[in-house]
Write a protein that holds these residues in place. Structure first.
Motif, PDB file in Angstrom:
ATOM      1  N   LEU A  52       0.812  -1.220   0.000  1.00 50.31           N
ATOM      2  CA  LEU A  52       0.000   0.000   0.000  1.00 50.31           C
ATOM      3  C   LEU A  52       0.848   1.274   0.000  1.00 50.31           C
ATOM      4  N   THR A  53       2.172   1.115   0.028  1.00 46.49           N
ATOM      5  CA  THR A  53       3.062   2.277  -0.034  1.00 46.49           C
ATOM      6  C   THR A  53       2.934   2.940  -1.405  1.00 46.49           C
ATOM      7  N   LYS A  54       2.566   4.211  -1.406  1.00 54.75           N
ATOM      8  CA  LYS A  54       2.294   4.899  -2.680  1.00 54.75           C
ATOM      9  C   LYS A  54       3.563   5.196  -3.484  1.00 54.75           C
ATOM     10  N   ASP A  55       4.633   5.487  -2.777  1.00 54.45           N
ATOM     11  CA  ASP A  55       5.883   5.810  -3.466  1.00 54.45           C
ATOM     12  C   ASP A  55       6.493   4.520  -4.020  1.00 54.45           C
ATOM     13  N   ALA A 124      -3.064  -4.451  -9.513  1.00 57.52           N
ATOM     14  CA  ALA A 124      -3.702  -3.282  -8.899  1.00 57.52           C
ATOM     15  C   ALA A 124      -5.026  -3.657  -8.236  1.00 57.52           C
ATOM     16  N   GLU A 125      -5.703  -4.679  -8.762  1.00 53.66           N
ATOM     17  CA  GLU A 125      -6.997  -5.087  -8.217  1.00 53.66           C
ATOM     18  C   GLU A 125      -6.851  -5.613  -6.783  1.00 53.66           C
ATOM     19  N   THR A 126      -5.808  -6.413  -6.563  1.00 58.22           N
ATOM     20  CA  THR A 126      -5.577  -6.963  -5.223  1.00 58.22           C
ATOM     21  C   THR A 126      -5.213  -5.860  -4.236  1.00 58.22           C
ATOM     22  N   VAL A 127      -4.331  -4.972  -4.659  1.00 54.78           N
ATOM     23  CA  VAL A 127      -3.921  -3.863  -3.796  1.00 54.78           C
ATOM     24  C   VAL A 127      -5.113  -2.973  -3.469  1.00 54.78           C
ATOM     25  N   GLU A 128      -5.944  -2.714  -4.457  1.00 55.56           N
ATOM     26  CA  GLU A 128      -7.125  -1.870  -4.246  1.00 55.56           C
ATOM     27  C   GLU A 128      -8.105  -2.544  -3.296  1.00 55.56           C
ATOM     28  N   SER A 129      -8.201  -3.875  -3.375  1.00 54.50           N
ATOM     29  CA  SER A 129      -9.097  -4.617  -2.478  1.00 54.50           C
ATOM     30  C   SER A 129      -8.661  -4.454  -1.025  1.00 54.50           C
ATOM     31  N   ASN A 131      -6.764  -2.020   0.138  1.00 56.85           N
ATOM     32  CA  ASN A 131      -6.902  -0.602   0.459  1.00 56.85           C
ATOM     33  C   ASN A 131      -8.359  -0.250   0.762  1.00 56.85           C
ATOM     34  N   LYS A 132      -9.285  -0.793  -0.025  1.00 55.99           N
ATOM     35  CA  LYS A 132     -10.710  -0.525   0.157  1.00 55.99           C
ATOM     36  C   LYS A 132     -11.193  -1.018   1.507  1.00 55.99           C
ATOM     37  N   SER A 133     -10.743  -2.213   1.889  1.00 53.49           N
ATOM     38  CA  SER A 133     -11.119  -2.768   3.187  1.00 53.49           C
ATOM     39  C   SER A 133     -10.567  -1.921   4.327  1.00 53.49           C
ATOM     40  N   MET A 134      -9.298  -1.519   4.200  1.00 54.85           N
ATOM     41  CA  MET A 134      -8.655  -0.755   5.258  1.00 54.85           C
ATOM     42  C   MET A 134      -9.269   0.645   5.420  1.00 54.85           C
ATOM     43  N   LYS A 135      -9.773   1.211   4.328  1.00 60.01           N
ATOM     44  CA  LYS A 135     -10.357   2.547   4.383  1.00 60.01           C
ATOM     45  C   LYS A 135     -11.644   2.584   5.198  1.00 60.01           C
ATOM     46  N   LYS A 136     -12.362   1.473   5.259  1.00 61.63           N
ATOM     47  CA  LYS A 136     -13.634   1.425   5.989  1.00 61.63           C
ATOM     48  C   LYS A 136     -13.437   1.362   7.499  1.00 61.63           C
TER      49      LYS A 136
END
Length: 315
Positions: A52-55, A124-129, A131-136
């Protein structure tokens, strides 16, 4: 080769070691650790944070360092450890077993360690999944801290909202002799919250392990998960890994929760299972103080500034 002494690197520790080393240094570090019967181990929690590190440069630098300095065997995810603990009957002391993750992140990790030319192949789909869970999660925890209500509507759960206090009453989760102990009640509410979020809502990094656990039991709905976990395993409220997480949460601010707080809570489970736990973030110092007050073992948990660093020049 005999089993290595497991040294767990929490993400902040991995960052500082990588920042002060090179690939050549990482290789020599691993040789030195193994020669002395030790190994540096990571978990799916660490790798999820790295992913999840953006850099991109920092992310790839961390992965490259870890490939060469850490063991190819990944420790189990928090969910795998929780499920094994429950399946063992929630004992006061667990029998020893192989601490090896069987999840997809572990397979990916082993593959890139065996061929360091590779990097993490998750799309990207796995990383987004993740990230989406963690954002909630921060919003759920923040609302709970203010109201005592756990709102799971954001994950599409039919349970909607749950009152921790009512759950504790419904399933008699509070021991009679401690019903007037404010500290005990506050801690038990946090423990109950984490049981709900991980075991019922699957709000972690390995939700598939949770889904498989319930599928094997034939439990289909979220409400049935809640009822089953507190009916069949009420002892989870009084013993087990969720207490570590509750202690970490108590060290955090109640006015604002960030994604990293939940990751910190997940990391704490490895303070039980690893032989040595190393972190850099100061929150873990406060966490150590908190668990000592509960009579938990603190000897295995070290902060980076407490280490004596031995510098080895590459051959």
């Amino acid at each position: 080769m005999s089993e290595l002494f497991r040294v767990y690197l929490e993400t902040s520790a991995l960052n500082i070691f990588a920042e002060n080393s090179s690939v050549a240094g990482a290789i020599e570090t691993k040789k030195h650790q193994n020669k002395n019967g030790r190994g540096w181990y990571l978990s799916p929690v660490v790798l999820a944070e790295v992913l999840l590190t953006k850099d991109e440069l920092i992310r790839e630098t961390l992965i490259m360092f870890a490939q060469h300095a850490c063991e190819p065997t990944l420790l189990p995810s928090p969910e795998e450890l929780m499920i094994n603990y429950i399946n063992a009957g929630c004992p006061k002391y667990e029998e020893k077993y192989d601490l090896v993750s069987k999840g997809p992140i572990a397979h990916e990790w082993k593959a890139i360690c065996e061929d360091p030319r590779k990097t993490m192949g998750f799309g990207a789909e796995t990383v987004e999944s993740i990230n989406k869970s963690m954002k909630k999660i921060p919003k759920i925890i923040f609302n709970f801290s203010k109201t005592g209500i756990v709102d799971l509507s954001s994950i599409g759960a039919e349970t909607g909202t749950l009152s921790i206090e009512l759950l504790m009453q419904q399933f008699s989760l509070v021991q009679d002799d401690q019903k007037n102990d404010a500290d005990y009640l506050a801690h038990t509410k946090l423990v109950t919250l984490f049981i709900l979020m991980f075991m019922c809502a699957g709000l972690g990094i390995d939700s598939q392990a949770i889904d498989d656990f319930w599928q094997r039991k034939g439990v289909k709905s979220m409400l049935d998960r809640v009822s089953t976990i507190f009916t069949e395993h009420p002892e989870l409220v009084h013993t087990g890994p969720f207490h570590q997480m509750a202690c970490m949460m108590k060290t955090q601010t109640v006015s604002k929760y960030r994604r990293g707080v939940y990751f910190d809570c997940m990391h704490t489970i490895y303070a039980i299972y690893a032989d040595l736990f190393i972190a850099k973030d100061a929150d873990f110092r406060e966490f150590r103080t908190g668990i000592s007050k509960l009579g938990m073992d603190t000897k295995k948990l070290l902060l980076y500034d407490e280490l004596e660093i031995l510098r080895i020049s590459p051959a």
